[in-house]
Enzyme design. Structure first.
Site, short mmCIF file in Angstrom:
data_model
loop_
_atom_site.label_atom_id
_atom_site.label_comp_id
_atom_site.label_asym_id
_atom_site.label_seq_id
_atom_site.Cartn_x
_atom_site.Cartn_y
_atom_site.Cartn_z
N ASP A 88 1.97 4.77 -2.27
CA ASP A 88 1.13 3.52 -2.57
C ASP A 88 0.25 3.84 -3.81
O ASP A 88 -0.55 4.84 -3.91
CB ASP A 88 0.37 3.46 -1.34
CG ASP A 88 -0.53 2.11 -1.40
OD1 ASP A 88 -0.01 1.00 -1.44
OD2 ASP A 88 -1.59 2.25 -1.51
N GLU A 97 4.82 3.54 -6.35
CA GLU A 97 4.56 2.12 -6.51
C GLU A 97 3.76 2.23 -7.68
O GLU A 97 2.57 2.70 -7.89
CB GLU A 97 3.59 1.64 -5.63
CG GLU A 97 2.92 -0.05 -5.91
CD GLU A 97 2.21 -0.42 -4.57
OE1 GLU A 97 2.13 -1.40 -4.36
OE2 GLU A 97 1.25 0.36 -4.16
#
Length: 691
Positions: A345, A381
């Site tokens: 993330d 990401e």
């Protein structure tokens, strides 16, 4: 002696069969106390000052502590926020290396190191003890019998198809999963769920965060929860709310059963921030252990944090001990839990240095040389909210990245926007404009249309606007830029024409996702038309909104499981879709990687790419090896049918239709080479060449 110095070599609580070694890093602490609790975590039995300090690691060995013992820390040092220090020994702190958590956080003002509501807020000092409302770390025995059958699938990247799911949300409403397993780790590997995954043809399940987490106080007060789990407080502990008993063993049992079925397990991991939030947040672990080491602090005013994440603070991986914690955590999940990969993330934050994103950062360098992580899949990401945070295509060759450019282009294209065929051609052929450099392969881009964050696929073609009122933020949260198309009616409708169009557009997105080069990622529930009623930010909805609705499972025309299974079979059949080499055009010997064709089957010229409002694109992917058939792919996003000609190739007399998204079943019609036919409105077609 009961207490000895022990060792600083392994952080956390390490049981060796006779006793337990405790080791905690803090560069700025003055004293560290280990606190032992009773089995219920309610009563503090004793405090033991760790006797040794070696290279900023405080450590001690207790020969009478065994697995099951609950513990926490109290760390002494200056409370000087203006200098970046927030020590408060009145606050019980979680071990950053805790392997298991007992109990949940019970919110109160006692969890804040400052007197809430005081005139100077976080510059004040609070003396209340928060231990009763804190979860406790648990000493664990990491041994586990994996059995003889458990073999890691080791799926090659080119064969990988990822299925993103939430542990609870995936099975909470599956009636063919035993009631006691619904919403748990065990539900993921139930026979019904494994059969479903196999029918889809996916090879890996990517789980939303399962690291130990807490629910934000604001959400608890609104009777909501941090459902997605991006609020980590324990990077080594499986979240207990998804387990019936021992979380670590429950998770490992599930991994073993999924591996037996040939399915890999990937984890979405959140190392960019923690649950402690901004300078007004609670003191639960890292902040009270060594705030100045664990977090990026503002250089001009260390009272405040550099927030690259939008969550109030950012974890500082330029500090060697913080980097060590992240690397130890990753290796732990691979070696102890047999995880097959990670999705990071806001990965840009992890690779930041003093001057922003750095491809040579300590984190990326550490990952690159690590022999344990060399065996697993790494997905970034590739953005955060800081300056220069958008880094799609910038990660090293070892990594794959979420390709939001694919998502945006495909959403716009199938929502009816014209003049995109140039962009679409790049997205269907692995986005070479983004990833074809530094020896990267076509698997570098993770193609997706929908993920947990945003509309589901059904909602993408049912809503023009977000409907997030249930989140308690007056519909201000969530993205306003969705590139969606409600097909004429906002939300549910009984109009058969609109329903048919919505189904058609969903099938087209599935078809493009599986026919595109790159690595495809499916969102759990999209195959059965799962809806969140237009909520595009269901992070706090641990309820019917956030859970996958399986009502359409098995319904004709509504359940696309079989259709996706056909698409994944096509993907396996045509190796040129999965090929890890970049495509080229017409070669000197007459062979080719890809040929872009006009509707009249002529090779496209520069002027053809600029066709006003063009919505038709067709191309042939040539065979990559002897005996392999070419595949001819046709995309027609126009609202009317378009006449086109099948390619005329001397070595292929026929084109066998293998896909037509306008039919309930894939048509298997054969067309002569050079034949005229028509692409139905808003359709995807595919043909295999045959001699």
């Amino acid at each position: 002696m009961r207490l000895t110095g022990g060792t600083s070599s392994r952080l956390g609580a390490s049981w060796d069969g006779r006793g337990t070694n405790f080791a905690l890093f803090s560069a700025n602490a003055e004293k560290v106390e280990l606190c032992l609790f009773d089995a219920q975590g309610r009563r503090e039995l004793e405090r033991i000052e760790l006797p040794e300090r070696t290279e900023d690691v405080w450590h001690g060995y207790l020969n009478d502590v065994s697995p099951g013992q609950l513990y926490g820390y109290r760390v002494y040092g200056p409370y000087a926020p203006e200098r970046g220090h927030r020590f408060n020994a009145n606050k019980l702190l979680l071990d950053p290396y805790a392997r298991r958590l007992a109990g949940r956080l019970v919110w109160s003002d006692a969890h804040f190191a400052y007197r809430t509501g005081s005139a100077r807020e976080d510059l004040s000092f609070d003396r209340r003890d928060n231990a009763r409302g804190m979860p406790k770390a648990v000493v664990v025995d990491e041994s586990f019998n994996w059995g003889r059958r458990e073999i890691r699938p080791n799926i090659p990247w080119e064969d990988t198809i990822i299925y993103e799911a939430h542990v609870k949300g995936l099975t909470q409403k599956r009636e063919d999963v035993p009631p006691n397993l619904r919403g748990t780790y065990g539900g993921l590997s139930s026979p019904a769920m494994i059969e479903h995954l196999k029918n889809l043809g996916v090879t890996a399940i990517e789980l939303l965060p399962i690291h130990g987490l807490i629910d934000d106080r604001r959400l608890v007060e609104l009777k909501l929860a941090n459902y997605w789990g991006y609020n980590t407080i324990a990077f080594f502990a499986p979240e207990a709310r998804y387990a019936q008993d021992n979380p670590l063993d429950s998770f490992r049992t599930t991994v073993a059963r999924l591996h037996d079925a040939g399915i890999e397990v990937m984890l979405d991991v959140v190392y960019n921030h923690t649950a402690e939030g901004n300078h007004m947040g609670p003191t639960l672990s890292f902040r009270g252990i060594d705030n100045a080491s664990y977090y990026w602090l503002n250089k001009e005013n260390p009272r405040y944090y550099d927030d690259f994440t939008g969550c109030g603070s950012s974890v500082n991986l330029t500090h060697p001990r913080v980097l060590q914690m992240v690397m130890d955590s990753l290796r732990y999940w691979v070696e102890v839990c047999h995880v097959d990969g990670f999705r990071f993330d806001l990965a840009t934050t992890l690779a930041r240095g003093p001057n922003g994103f750095d491809r040579g950062s300590g984190f990326l360098t550490a990952v690159r040389q690590d022999p344990v992580l060399a065996t697993v899949k790494l997905v970034a990401e590739p953005w955060d909210l800081g300056m220069g945070g958008y880094q799609v295509g910038a990660f090293p060759s070892q990594w794959s990245e979420w390709n939001d450019r694919y998502r945006s282009a495909m959403r716009r294209y199938w929502s009816g926007e014209g003049s995109l065929i140039g962009d679409i051609s790049s997205r269907m052929t692995a986005s070479s404009d983004l990833f074809h450099h530094d020896n990267r392969a076509t698997r570098a881009g993770i193609n997706h249309i929908t993920v947990h964050d945003g509309f589901t696929l059904a909602d993408l073609f049912s809503y023009n606007e977000k409907h997030n009122e249930a989140n308690g933020e007056e519909n201000r949260d969530g993205s306003n830029d969705n590139h969606s198309n409600n097909c004429g009616v906002e939300g549910p409708t009984d109009d058969p024409k609109i329903l048919a169009l919505r189904r058609q557009l969903r099938k087209n997105q599935f078809a493009c996702l599986m026919l595109a080069q790159g690595t495809p990622l499916l969102l759990a529930g999209d195959e059965v038309g799962n809806s969140q009623s237009g909520n595009n930010n269901a992070y706090c909805q641990d309820n019917e909104i956030g859970w996958v609705g399986w009502d359409n499972l098995g319904k004709d025309g509504e359940d696309f499981t079989g259709f996706i299974g056909h698409l994944t079979a096509l993907r396996r059949q045509f190796g040129q879709i999965r090929c890890q080499r970049w495509l080229d055009g017409r070669r000197t010997d007459g062979s080719y990687g890809v040929l872009w064709l006009t509707p009249s089957a002529e090779e496209m010229k520069e002027s053809d790419w600029k066709f006003p409002e063009g919505r038709f694109l067709s191309y042939v992917l040539g065979p990559m090896e002897q005996g392999q058939a070419p595949i001819f792919i046709v995309l027609n996003a126009a609202p009317e049918e378009i006449a086109f000609k099948l390619p005329k190739m001397t070595e292929y007399k026929n084109w066998q239709q293998v896909l037509n998204t306008t039919g309930e079943e894939p048509a298997s019609v054969a067309f002569p080479s050079g034949a005229d036919t028509k692409a139905p409105p808003r359709s995807v077609l595919a043909f295999a060449g045959s001699a």
